[in-house]
Design an enzyme around this catalytic site. Structure first.
Site, PDB file in Angstrom:
ATOM      1  CG  ASP A   1      -1.860   1.231   1.098  1.00  0.00           C
ATOM      2  OD1 ASP A   1      -2.675   1.326   0.386  1.00  0.00           O
ATOM      3  OD2 ASP A   1      -1.389   2.214   2.052  1.00  0.00           O
TER       4      ASP A   1
ATOM      5  CD  GLU B   1      -5.563   1.063  -4.358  1.00  0.00           C
ATOM      6  OE1 GLU B   1      -6.648   1.276  -4.058  1.00  0.00           O
ATOM      7  OE2 GLU B   1      -4.691   1.298  -3.286  1.00  0.00           O
TER       8      GLU B   1
ATOM      9  CB  CYS C   1     -13.120  -5.872   6.840  1.00  0.00           C
ATOM     10  SG  CYS C   1     -12.548  -6.969   8.423  1.00  0.00           S
TER      11      CYS C   1
ATOM     12  CB  CYS D   1     -15.361 -10.659   7.828  1.00  0.00           C
ATOM     13  SG  CYS D   1     -15.814  -8.924   8.119  1.00  0.00           S
TER      14      CYS D   1
ATOM     15  CB  CYS E   1     -13.929  -4.831  10.970  1.00  0.00           C
ATOM     16  SG  CYS E   1     -15.293  -5.930  10.005  1.00  0.00           S
TER      17      CYS E   1
ATOM     18  CB  CYS F   1     -14.864  -9.872  11.889  1.00  0.00           C
ATOM     19  SG  CYS F   1     -13.597  -9.139  11.317  1.00  0.00           S
TER      20      CYS F   1
ATOM     21  CG  ASP G   1      -1.555   3.320   5.484  1.00  0.00           C
ATOM     22  OD1 ASP G   1      -2.395   3.684   4.882  1.00  0.00           O
ATOM     23  OD2 ASP G   1      -0.496   4.013   5.889  1.00  0.00           O
TER      24      ASP G   1
END
Ligand SMILES: [Zn+2]
Length: 324
Positions: free
Chosen positions: A113, A197, A250, A253, A269, A272, A279
Site C-alpha cells: 500500500d 494499487e 475489512c 471478513c 470492522c 468481525c 495502510d
C-alpha cells in the site's frame, strides 16, 4: 548570428517545399531556446570507449570521470551515450546491450500500500517510512526562493541566487530518486509477487492537500521502477484495479466501511471486530487479490495472530507487524 540565419534558411526552404506539397513534416517559425533553463541533454552515437578513469565520446574526445566504476568497461557493446547537465553538474549515461539471466525468485507474495504518511506499507507488516526530503528542506527552499525574488532581474546576484536554488532542487531530486531506487530494488529482489494499487495519480494530484505529499513519494515512478526491476529479478507485479476498495474492505471478513475517510488512520470492522492500521489493512487486501489471481491464499494464520496480538494490546505501533 550564424545559427539564426541557418534556422531561417531551413524555415524558408521548408516553406517553399510545403507550397509544392513536398514537405509533410513540422513547420514552425524559428524560436530561441530559453536561457533560463539548463542545457538539458543530448545523445551521441558512434564509437564510445569507456576506461576506468575516462570516457571517450565522438566529437567531444576524452572526458575524465569524477565517479569511477559506474560505467561498464569490459565485454559490452555500448550503443549510445547521453550527456546531460543539471545545475552545473554534467552526467553521462550509456546504453548497452547485455544478455541477462533472470534468477529464480522464491520470495513471498506481498501486497504494497503506497501511502502519504509512510512511503509504503507491506502486507507482512513492514513499514517503509517516508524520508520526506522535500518537507525537511522546504524551509530552506522557501528562503532561497525569496532571495531570488528579491534580487534585481538580470543582475549577477540574482544569477548566483538562482544557481544556489537550482543546486538545492538537484539535491532534493537526487535524494528522492535514490530512496525510491533502493526500495524498489529491495522489493523486486526479495519478493516473488508484488501487488500494488494502480493509482490514478493525476486525479489525486488535483487534491492540493495531498498533491505535495504524493509528488514527494513519486507513485508513478515507484510503479515504473517496480515493473522493470521485477522483470530483471524474476518477480511478478500485479496491478490491482484502481477502483478496488482496498482501504475500505475489512481484510478479515470482507465487510465494507463506506464511511471511511482519509483521516481515519485505523480500520475498525463493525462486523468481525478487526482493528488494524489502515495502510496494513489495505496492503493485506492487495495481497489477497494476488491470492485470487494466482489461485492461492496462504497467510491467513499470520494475519489472525497479528489480529489477536493487537486485540490483547501486546503490540503497539506500526513495527509490531514485522514479526512473522
Ligand atoms: Zn471484518
Amino acid at each position: 548570428m550564424e545559427r539564426r540565419t541557418a534556422a531561417f534558411a531551413h524555415f524558408f526552404r521548408r516553406c517553399a517545399l510545403k507550397k509544392q506539397g513536398k514537405w509533410t513534416g513540422q513547420l514552425g517559425y524559428p524560436q530561441f531556446k530559453t536561457k533560463k533553463k539548463g542545457l538539458g541533454s543530448f545523445r551521441l552515437t558512434g564509437s564510445i570507449v569507456v576506461s576506468e578513469k575516462a570516457i571517450v565520446l565522438p566529437r567531444l574526445g576524452r572526458l575524465p570521470l569524477k565517479e569511477r566504476e559506474y560505467l561498464p568497461t569490459k565485454g559490452v557493446q555500448i550503443l549510445s551515450a547521453i550527456v546531460s547537465e543539471e545545475a552545473g553538474h554534467w552526467y553521462v549515461s550509456v546504453q548497452m546491450e547485455e544478455e541477462q539471466a533472470v534468477p529464480e525468485n522464491i520470495g513471498p507474495v506481498v501486497g504494497i500500500d503506497l501511502g502519504v504518511k509512510s512511503l509504503a506499507t507491506l502486507s507482512d507488516g513492514t513499514v517503509i517510512t517516508n524520508p520526506r526530503h522535500l518537507k525537511r528542506r522546504l524551509k530552506k527552499l522557501k528562503r532561497l526562493q525569496r532571495v531570488v525574488s528579491r534580487r534585481k532581474k538580470g543582475s549577477k546576484n540574482r544569477k548566483k541566487a538562482v544557481r544556489r536554488l537550482a543546486k538545492l532542487h538537484r539535491q532534493i531530486r537526487h535524494q528522492r530518486s535514490n530512496t525510491l531506487h533502493q526500495v524498489t530494488t529491495r522489493l523486486a529482489k526479495t519478493k516473488s509477487v508484488l501487488v500494488i494499487e494502480d493509482l490514478h495519480v493525476s486525479g489525486m494530484l488535483k487534491n492540493h492537500r495531498l498533491a505535495q505529499a504524493i509528488g514527494d513519494v513519486g507513485f508513478y515512478e515507484f510503479k515504473r521502477q517496480l515493473l522493470y526491476k521485477a522483470s530483471w529479478y524474476g518477480a511478478r507485479v500485479v496491478l490491482a484495479d484502481r477502483w478496488e476498495p482496498s482501504s475500505k474492505r475489512c481484510s478479515g471478513c470482507g465487510w465494507l466501511d463506506e464511511d471511511l475517510i482519509l483521516a481515519d488512520r485505523t480500520f475498525h470492522c463493525e462486523r468481525c471486530g478487526l482493528v488494524l492500521d489502515r495502510d496494513l489493512n489495505a496492503a493485506i487486501n492487495l495481497e489477497q487479490l494476488a491470492g485470487s489471481f494466482l489461485g492461492q491464499s496462504k497467510r491467513l494464520w499470520s494475519r489472525w495472530l497479528w489480529h489477536e496480538a493487537q486485540a490483547s494490546g501486546e503490540t503497539g505501533g506500526e513495527e509490531a507487524g514485522t514479526k512473522r
